[in-house]
Design a protein around this motif. Sequence first.
Motif, PDB file in Angstrom:
ATOM      1  N   LYS A  35       0.835  -1.201   0.000  1.00  0.00           N
ATOM      2  CA  LYS A  35       0.000   0.000   0.000  1.00  0.00           C
ATOM      3  C   LYS A  35       0.870   1.252   0.000  1.00  0.00           C
ATOM      4  CE  LYS A  35      -4.325   1.168   0.220  1.00  0.00           C
ATOM      5  NZ  LYS A  35      -5.171   0.879  -0.884  1.00  0.00           N
ATOM      6  N   GLN A  36       2.019   1.135   0.616  1.00  0.00           N
ATOM      7  CA  GLN A  36       2.879   2.307   0.728  1.00  0.00           C
ATOM      8  C   GLN A  36       4.320   1.849   0.908  1.00  0.00           C
ATOM      9  OE1 GLN A  36       1.626   4.786   3.960  1.00  0.00           O
ATOM     10  NE2 GLN A  36       3.394   6.117   3.860  1.00  0.00           N
ATOM     11  N   LEU A  37       5.236   2.677   0.461  1.00  0.00           N
ATOM     12  CA  LEU A  37       6.655   2.406   0.663  1.00  0.00           C
ATOM     13  C   LEU A  37       7.193   3.421   1.663  1.00  0.00           C
ATOM     14  CD1 LEU A  37       7.922   1.779  -2.979  1.00  0.00           C
ATOM     15  CD2 LEU A  37       7.626   0.089  -1.191  1.00  0.00           C
ATOM     16  N   LYS A  38       7.907   2.938   2.683  1.00  0.00           N
ATOM     17  CA  LYS A  38       8.507   3.823   3.681  1.00  0.00           C
ATOM     18  C   LYS A  38       9.993   3.526   3.656  1.00  0.00           C
ATOM     19  CE  LYS A  38       8.312   4.992   8.554  1.00  0.00           C
ATOM     20  NZ  LYS A  38       7.756   4.612   9.854  1.00  0.00           N
ATOM     21  N   GLY A  39      10.722   4.307   2.838  1.00  0.00           N
ATOM     22  CA  GLY A  39      12.135   4.053   2.642  1.00  0.00           C
ATOM     23  C   GLY A  39      12.289   2.771   1.836  1.00  0.00           C
ATOM     24  N   GLN A  40      12.980   1.791   2.428  1.00  0.00           N
ATOM     25  CA  GLN A  40      13.170   0.500   1.783  1.00  0.00           C
ATOM     26  C   GLN A  40      12.072  -0.486   2.176  1.00  0.00           C
ATOM     27  OE1 GLN A  40      15.443  -0.665  -0.365  1.00  0.00           O
ATOM     28  NE2 GLN A  40      16.603   1.221  -0.555  1.00  0.00           N
ATOM     29  N   GLN A  41      11.246  -0.128   3.157  1.00  0.00           N
ATOM     30  CA  GLN A  41      10.225  -1.045   3.657  1.00  0.00           C
ATOM     31  C   GLN A  41       8.938  -0.928   2.864  1.00  0.00           C
ATOM     32  OE1 GLN A  41       9.497  -0.443   7.811  1.00  0.00           O
ATOM     33  NE2 GLN A  41      10.966  -2.034   8.386  1.00  0.00           N
ATOM     34  N   LYS A  42       8.337  -2.116   2.602  1.00  0.00           N
ATOM     35  CA  LYS A  42       7.028  -2.167   1.958  1.00  0.00           C
ATOM     36  C   LYS A  42       5.990  -2.339   3.063  1.00  0.00           C
ATOM     37  CE  LYS A  42       8.960  -4.422  -2.086  1.00  0.00           C
ATOM     38  NZ  LYS A  42       9.035  -5.657  -2.863  1.00  0.00           N
ATOM     39  N   LEU A  43       4.967  -1.495   3.032  1.00  0.00           N
ATOM     40  CA  LEU A  43       3.937  -1.548   4.060  1.00  0.00           C
ATOM     41  C   LEU A  43       2.630  -2.050   3.440  1.00  0.00           C
ATOM     42  CD1 LEU A  43       4.676   1.852   5.854  1.00  0.00           C
ATOM     43  CD2 LEU A  43       5.445  -0.429   6.519  1.00  0.00           C
ATOM     44  N   TYR A  44       2.000  -3.014   4.140  1.00  0.00           N
ATOM     45  CA  TYR A  44       0.777  -3.641   3.654  1.00  0.00           C
ATOM     46  C   TYR A  44      -0.351  -3.368   4.635  1.00  0.00           C
ATOM     47  CZ  TYR A  44       4.023  -6.256   0.707  1.00  0.00           C
ATOM     48  OH  TYR A  44       4.987  -6.599  -0.195  1.00  0.00           O
ATOM     49  N   GLU A  45      -1.602  -3.456   4.152  1.00  0.00           N
ATOM     50  CA  GLU A  45      -2.766  -3.292   5.027  1.00  0.00           C
ATOM     51  C   GLU A  45      -2.952  -4.543   5.866  1.00  0.00           C
ATOM     52  OE1 GLU A  45      -6.016  -2.506   2.420  1.00  0.00           O
ATOM     53  OE2 GLU A  45      -5.429  -0.436   2.109  1.00  0.00           O
ATOM     54  N   GLU A  46      -3.694  -4.415   6.957  1.00  0.00           N
ATOM     55  CA  GLU A  46      -3.952  -5.559   7.843  1.00  0.00           C
ATOM     56  C   GLU A  46      -4.802  -6.615   7.153  1.00  0.00           C
ATOM     57  OE1 GLU A  46      -4.497  -4.792  12.288  1.00  0.00           O
ATOM     58  OE2 GLU A  46      -5.069  -2.881  11.347  1.00  0.00           O
ATOM     59  N   THR A  47      -5.500  -6.256   6.111  1.00  0.00           N
ATOM     60  CA  THR A  47      -6.362  -7.228   5.406  1.00  0.00           C
ATOM     61  C   THR A  47      -5.544  -8.339   4.750  1.00  0.00           C
ATOM     62  OG1 THR A  47      -6.327  -5.828   3.438  1.00  0.00           O
ATOM     63  CG2 THR A  47      -8.181  -5.550   4.939  1.00  0.00           C
ATOM     64  N   VAL A  48      -4.256  -8.102   4.566  1.00  0.00           N
ATOM     65  CA  VAL A  48      -3.381  -9.121   3.990  1.00  0.00           C
ATOM     66  C   VAL A  48      -3.363 -10.352   4.897  1.00  0.00           C
ATOM     67  CG1 VAL A  48      -0.978  -9.629   3.405  1.00  0.00           C
ATOM     68  CG2 VAL A  48      -1.970  -7.448   2.756  1.00  0.00           C
ATOM     69  N   ILE A  49      -3.429 -10.138   6.204  1.00  0.00           N
ATOM     70  CA  ILE A  49      -3.422 -11.262   7.152  1.00  0.00           C
ATOM     71  C   ILE A  49      -4.652 -12.129   6.929  1.00  0.00           C
ATOM     72  CG2 ILE A  49      -3.512 -11.878   9.610  1.00  0.00           C
ATOM     73  CD1 ILE A  49      -1.917  -9.274  10.165  1.00  0.00           C
ATOM     74  N   GLU A  50      -5.808 -11.515   6.793  1.00  0.00           N
ATOM     75  CA  GLU A  50      -7.059 -12.253   6.573  1.00  0.00           C
ATOM     76  C   GLU A  50      -7.033 -12.966   5.213  1.00  0.00           C
ATOM     77  OE1 GLU A  50      -9.394 -12.805   8.844  1.00  0.00           O
ATOM     78  OE2 GLU A  50      -8.057 -11.702  10.173  1.00  0.00           O
TER      79      GLU A  50
END
Length: 177
Positions: A35-50
């Motif tokens: 959903k978003q990139l924070k520097g080198q980190q890829k950030l995903y929504e919590e719905t990915v867990i479900e």
Amino acid sequence: MKQQKLLNQNEIARQLGISRGTLSKWLKKKAVSPKQLKGQQKLYEETVIEQYKKDKIVEKEEKKSDLSPTSLLLNQIDQQEKQIEYLKSQIEKKDAELAVQREQLEEDRKTITDFGKQFAQLADQSQHLNLLDKPKPEDHVSDGVFKTVSETDEKETVEEASLKEKKLKHWWQKIFK
């Protein structure tokens, strides 16, 4: 509207109880984009867990249904039927190709036969023309000449035969004549 929390891959893997590598493979397989990139980190929504949990439940159910002997046999039968249909279509194509080739061979055979007949006719015509072009011996030489030539040939052959007989006699035959 409630804003969802964004998580990195390490946090998601920790909550699911799996390794980060397993999560990465699943994300690539399902083409889940961050959903978003924070520097080198890829950030995903919590719905990915479900999504992951639902996907794993579906996979487990599919594995259970696939493991029953009847389903395995049914799958094999379906695959073999598809293969049989494919092979039948290939046979039909080959039969059609062979029919076309047979027709072409028959046409070629007829053409060759026709050429052979035409060649034979031309050879006969050529032979007749050659015979017509050659002068006959009777046209240029009188009958008397032929008779004298043939008579002299006979005389020569008689003389040659007598000489051969003389040569063939043994020494003792020559003495006791």
